[in-house]
Scaffold this motif. Structure first.
Motif, PDB file in Angstrom:
ATOM      1  N   THR A   1      75.567  -3.530  66.094  1.00  0.00           N
ATOM      2  CA  THR A   1      76.998  -3.375  66.331  1.00  0.00           C
ATOM      3  C   THR A   1      77.439  -4.544  67.188  1.00  0.00           C
ATOM      4  OG1 THR A   1      76.777  -1.001  66.274  1.00  0.00           O
ATOM      5  CG2 THR A   1      78.789  -1.877  67.236  1.00  0.00           C
TER       6      THR A   1
ATOM      7  N   SER B   1      87.738   4.910  56.717  1.00  0.00           N
ATOM      8  CA  SER B   1      86.389   4.930  57.269  1.00  0.00           C
ATOM      9  C   SER B   1      85.466   5.866  56.500  1.00  0.00           C
ATOM     10  CB  SER B   1      86.432   5.323  58.748  1.00  0.00           C
ATOM     11  OG  SER B   1      86.919   6.639  58.868  1.00  0.00           O
TER      12      SER B   1
ATOM     13  N   GLN C   1      80.540  -2.431  58.105  1.00  0.00           N
ATOM     14  CA  GLN C   1      81.965  -2.191  58.281  1.00  0.00           C
ATOM     15  C   GLN C   1      82.576  -3.205  59.235  1.00  0.00           C
ATOM     16  OE1 GLN C   1      82.462   1.799  59.552  1.00  0.00           O
ATOM     17  NE2 GLN C   1      81.199   1.587  61.373  1.00  0.00           N
TER      18      GLN C   1
ATOM     19  N   PHE D   1      82.235   6.594  64.888  1.00  0.00           N
ATOM     20  CA  PHE D   1      81.671   5.264  64.994  1.00  0.00           C
ATOM     21  C   PHE D   1      80.204   5.336  65.399  1.00  0.00           C
ATOM     22  CE2 PHE D   1      81.158   1.218  67.024  1.00  0.00           C
ATOM     23  CZ  PHE D   1      81.887   0.403  66.204  1.00  0.00           C
TER      24      PHE D   1
ATOM     25  N   GLN E   1      76.713   4.233  63.503  1.00  0.00           N
ATOM     26  CA  GLN E   1      75.684   3.405  64.134  1.00  0.00           C
ATOM     27  C   GLN E   1      74.312   4.025  63.913  1.00  0.00           C
ATOM     28  OE1 GLN E   1      77.156   3.173  68.215  1.00  0.00           O
ATOM     29  NE2 GLN E   1      77.241   0.963  68.042  1.00  0.00           N
TER      30      GLN E   1
ATOM     31  N   ARG F   1      74.606   1.729  59.884  1.00  0.00           N
ATOM     32  CA  ARG F   1      75.636   0.805  59.402  1.00  0.00           C
ATOM     33  C   ARG F   1      75.723  -0.388  60.332  1.00  0.00           C
ATOM     34  NH1 ARG F   1      81.384   3.261  57.343  1.00  0.00           N
ATOM     35  NH2 ARG F   1      80.544   4.881  56.019  1.00  0.00           N
ATOM     36  N   THR F   2      75.880  -1.545  59.742  1.00  0.00           N
ATOM     37  CA  THR F   2      76.120  -2.746  60.531  1.00  0.00           C
ATOM     38  C   THR F   2      77.616  -2.825  60.798  1.00  0.00           C
ATOM     39  OG1 THR F   2      74.347  -3.741  59.264  1.00  0.00           O
ATOM     40  CG2 THR F   2      75.697  -5.218  60.603  1.00  0.00           C
ATOM     41  N   THR F   3      77.982  -3.135  62.014  1.00  0.00           N
ATOM     42  CA  THR F   3      79.399  -3.106  62.350  1.00  0.00           C
ATOM     43  C   THR F   3      79.828  -4.371  63.068  1.00  0.00           C
ATOM     44  OG1 THR F   3      79.253  -0.728  62.628  1.00  0.00           O
ATOM     45  CG2 THR F   3      81.182  -1.806  63.548  1.00  0.00           C
TER      46      THR F   3
ATOM     47  N   LEU G   1      83.161  -5.375  65.221  1.00  0.00           N
ATOM     48  CA  LEU G   1      84.318  -4.727  65.807  1.00  0.00           C
ATOM     49  C   LEU G   1      85.153  -5.757  66.565  1.00  0.00           C
ATOM     50  CD1 LEU G   1      85.711  -2.016  66.779  1.00  0.00           C
ATOM     51  CD2 LEU G   1      84.145  -2.120  68.702  1.00  0.00           C
TER      52      LEU G   1
ATOM     53  N   CYS H   1      79.202  -1.944  71.780  1.00  0.00           N
ATOM     54  CA  CYS H   1      78.477  -3.024  71.123  1.00  0.00           C
ATOM     55  C   CYS H   1      77.196  -3.386  71.840  1.00  0.00           C
ATOM     56  CB  CYS H   1      79.360  -4.268  71.016  1.00  0.00           C
ATOM     57  SG  CYS H   1      80.860  -3.927  70.105  1.00  0.00           S
TER      58      CYS H   1
END
Lengths: 262, 431
Positions: free
Chosen positions: B56, B163, B170, B191, B195, B199-201, B203, B215
């Motif tokens: 993240t 979402s 994302q 969110f 995680q 999921r790779t995020t 932001l 993060c």
């Protein structure tokens, strides 16, 4: 041929989007779909009044008022479907620009949807025409060629709109110019008259207008229960495919950079 | 395994001064060998980084620094001018949430129409429907036109739909900040779930607290260039520093009215009268340290250089938790201490006996004010403010497995007695 594959692959999405386009247009209006019939009927009435009564135009002296009305309607219905598709389609990508900015939605479907939404109105008009012609007993087996005519018309319009919707983003005055051009083209197309009525020296005007082949095709099939002129249809179909492929190529080439301009 | 690999990614926008130049340019008509139809604007000037799967990553930077351009390039909505961005997996871009909303359709209808734009078929949307509706909490408004919704309701619905699309990666642009606190909490919860699902995020947020809270890494972009890439605490602190410096350049001497507020949000100018030379943390024995156990002694040592003798200086130390929450203020004047700062170099120590802070990572801000009156603007203007990133860590006691909140407040435990001594109503069952 990749554009045929693309259209086929997204057929469900195109269908859903067209329905949505329709719903959005008429949601909240009381008379809803009646408005869709109102436009062709109004134009038809005006044409009949101006050309039939005031100017006394007749392609054939024996033709009754109703027959002349049907002749006009057979040209007017496809014309309105075409012009609606072109005008909606030209502005469609710009109108849905948000989709382009934030998602990977296949934008090439947006003009396609606009064309189909225009065709839907035409289908209603054709249904009405078939009803009247059926009552008069004028329908023949050649009516079965209608889907083919509709398909060729759709391909032609989609190709045109792929091109025009891109140009409209690069140069926003396009949709205004197209609106004007459509008015001009409406009178230059053989809707209230037939090709035979055009005076010598001006035939080029009709012959160079691809829509006159299409309109003539509809007229032959619906009104006269005859095969359309094969040469004319071949010209129009060839043109339709060429326009479709070129439009698709142009749209796909630009679609990656278009988001930078909206 | 990397989810995103970005190599020398650059994006140039063409700015046309005359509207039809755009058309001429696209038709491929040359304007001559020397002339061009457009001016170049480089929104991104060659950015390189990679992001491992499941990470993240926060993305910060001032307005117009290129954050949104970067997200657009990653989502594939825009094409790079130079370089490449390789993205492994399905991307969900939550950039402009209300994309595809038709104000005249009901919320229910909009859920399905948005699904179309996200590329989700009706069966897929039907499977997701209950969750979307539950998350958006629209109640009876679900079957009313979206134009009748409040802004908050629209945002809830939009976030809920956007979402819910299945994705591996994302991209979220400044959308967590739109709702109220309650909704923000829900978003954060969702969110976190993403995680955990791996999921790779990426932001983007201007709320640095959110970045610090969510993060594990932070990128800072400035004028199209990646200037920092590292732990959120360091990058955010460096970013803050640059914002202060920038503001100082523009409005020298600008300051807030409340002198006690050493918050990072306030830019205060370091004076020449007194300067802070350094801040370090030492343990009870006076040995510099970064790790402290709860209940032990932690000392903040503030080094200064003063041009003159300051007879009634005030020193303030603010402790921030890693997510930017101000945990406590230590202000010498409030504690009734008068500090006389000698001329030249010196050091002051603030002793936190029996450290009550809960386990976690903390930073401090330090200010030295030349005189007692904190409201005196002159004093504040000539204060020395120190907010460079130095952090210390409070270790979790071995015996405790759960979060301890912000502080461990000292308490006393006792028996209150029986109903005869405490008011009898207290024991009655409440309906």
């Amino acid at each position: 041929m990749s554009c045929f594959r693309m259209l086929y692959r997204h057929r469900y999405l195109i269908w859903r989007l067209t329905v949505l386009d329709f719903k959005v247009r008429y949601v909240g209006s009381q008379l809803g779909l009646l408005w869709m019939m109102a436009m062709p009927l109004l134009v038809l009435g005006t044409y009949l009044l101006v050309f039939g009564k005031i100017l006394g135009v007749r392609p054939d002296p024996d033709l009754s008022g109703l027959d002349y009305g049907l002749l006009i309607a057979c040209g007017l219905v496809p014309w309105l479907g075409f012009s609606e598709g072109v005008m909606r389609g030209t502005g469609s990508v710009l109108a849905q620009r948000n989709l382009m900015k934030s998602t990977v939605f296949p934008m090439e479907l947006i003009p396609v949807t606009a064309v189909f939404a225009g065709l839907a109105g035409q289908l209603c008009g054709i249904a009405l025409l078939l009803l009247v012609l059926g009552i008069r007993g004028a329908l023949g087996l050649h009516v079965l060629l209608l889907p083919l005519l509709l398909a060729v018309q759709a391909l032609f319009t989609i190709g045109l709109v792929w091109f025009l919707s891109c140009v409209n983003i690069l140069y926003r005055d396009t949709s205004q110019a197209i609106g004007l051009l459509m008015v001009l083209l409406m009178f230059l197309s053989p809707i209230a008259y037939t090709q035979a009525m055009v005076p010598v020296g001006l035939e080029m005007l009709v012959q160079c207008n691809p829509l006159s082949y299409l309109i003539d095709g509809y007229r032959q099939v619906l009104l006269f229960d005859r095969l359309p002129s094969l040469a004319g249809m071949a010209v129009f179909a060839g043109l339709a495919v060429a326009v479709l492929l070129t439009g698709h190529r142009y749209f796909m080439r630009l679609r990656r950079v278009l988001p930078d301009f909206v | 395994m990397y989810a995103i690999v970005v190599k020398d990614l650059a994006k140039m926008y063409k700015l046309y001064n005359v509207s039809y130049y755009r058309l001429l340019d696209f038709l491929g008509l040359s304007r001559g060998p020397a002339a061009r139809y457009y001016d170049e604007y480089w929104a991104l000037k060659g950015v390189t980084f990679d992001i491992p799967m499941g990470a993240t990553v926060g993305l910060i930077g001032r307005n117009g620094s290129g954050k949104s351009t970067l997200l657009k390039l990653l989502s594939g909505a825009s094409a790079p001018t130079r370089g490449e961005a390789v993205v492994h997996g399905r991307v969900a871009a939550l950039l402009e949430l209300s994309t595809g909303f038709h104000p005249d359709l009901t919320g229910h209808e909009n859920i399905f129409s948005c699904g179309l734009y996200l590329g989700l078929d009706r069966p897929v949307m039907e499977a997701l429907y209950d969750e979307i509706v539950a998350f958006a909490e629209l109640g009876e408004f679900l079957h009313r036109p979206v134009r009748t919704y409040s802004t908050g309701m629209q945002m809830r619905l939009a976030f809920s739909v956007a979402s819910s699309a299945p994705a591996d990666i994302q991209l979220i642009d400044e959308v967590l900040g739109v709702g109220d606190t309650y909704f923000f909490g829900k978003c954060v919860q969702r969110f976190r779930r993403f995680q955990q699902e791996g999921r790779t995020t990426i932001l983007v947020s201007h709320d640095l607290g959110t970045i610090l809270r969510l993060c594990s890494r932070c990128l800072w972009i400035d004028r199209g260039v990646l200037v920092a890439d590292g732990s959120p605490l360091e990058v955010v602190a460096a970013y803050n520093q640059s914002v202060y410096d920038e503001r100082d350049r523009h409005e020298p001497g600008a300051m807030g009215s409340s002198g006690v507020d050493l918050g990072r949000s306030r830019a205060l100018r370091a004076s020449n009268a007194v300067q802070i030379s350094g801040v370090e943390f030492v343990d009870a024995a006076g040995v510099p340290a970064r790790d402290f156990a709860m209940d032990t002694t932690m000392v903040v040592r503030v080094g200064y250089v003063s041009q003159e003798v300051l007879r009634d200086a005030v020193v303030a130390v603010v402790v921030y938790r890693a997510d930017n929450v101000t945990v406590c203020n230590a202000i010498s004047s409030m504690d009734g201490v008068t500090l006389e700062l000698s001329e030249g170099k010196g050091a002051i120590e603030v002793v936190f006996e029996r450290l009550m802070l809960a386990p976690g990572e903390y930073t401090v801000g330090v200010g030295i004010y030349p005189s007692l009156e904190l409201d005196d603007t002159h004093s504040v203007q000539h204060a020395a403010i120190w907010h460079k990133p130095v952090s210390f860590v409070v270790r979790r006691p071995v015996s405790v497995a759960f979060e301890l909140g912000v502080v461990r407040h000292p308490v006393r435990w006792r028996f209150a007695g029986r109903p005869s001594t405490v008011s009898p109503e207290f024991f009655e069952e409440k309906a």
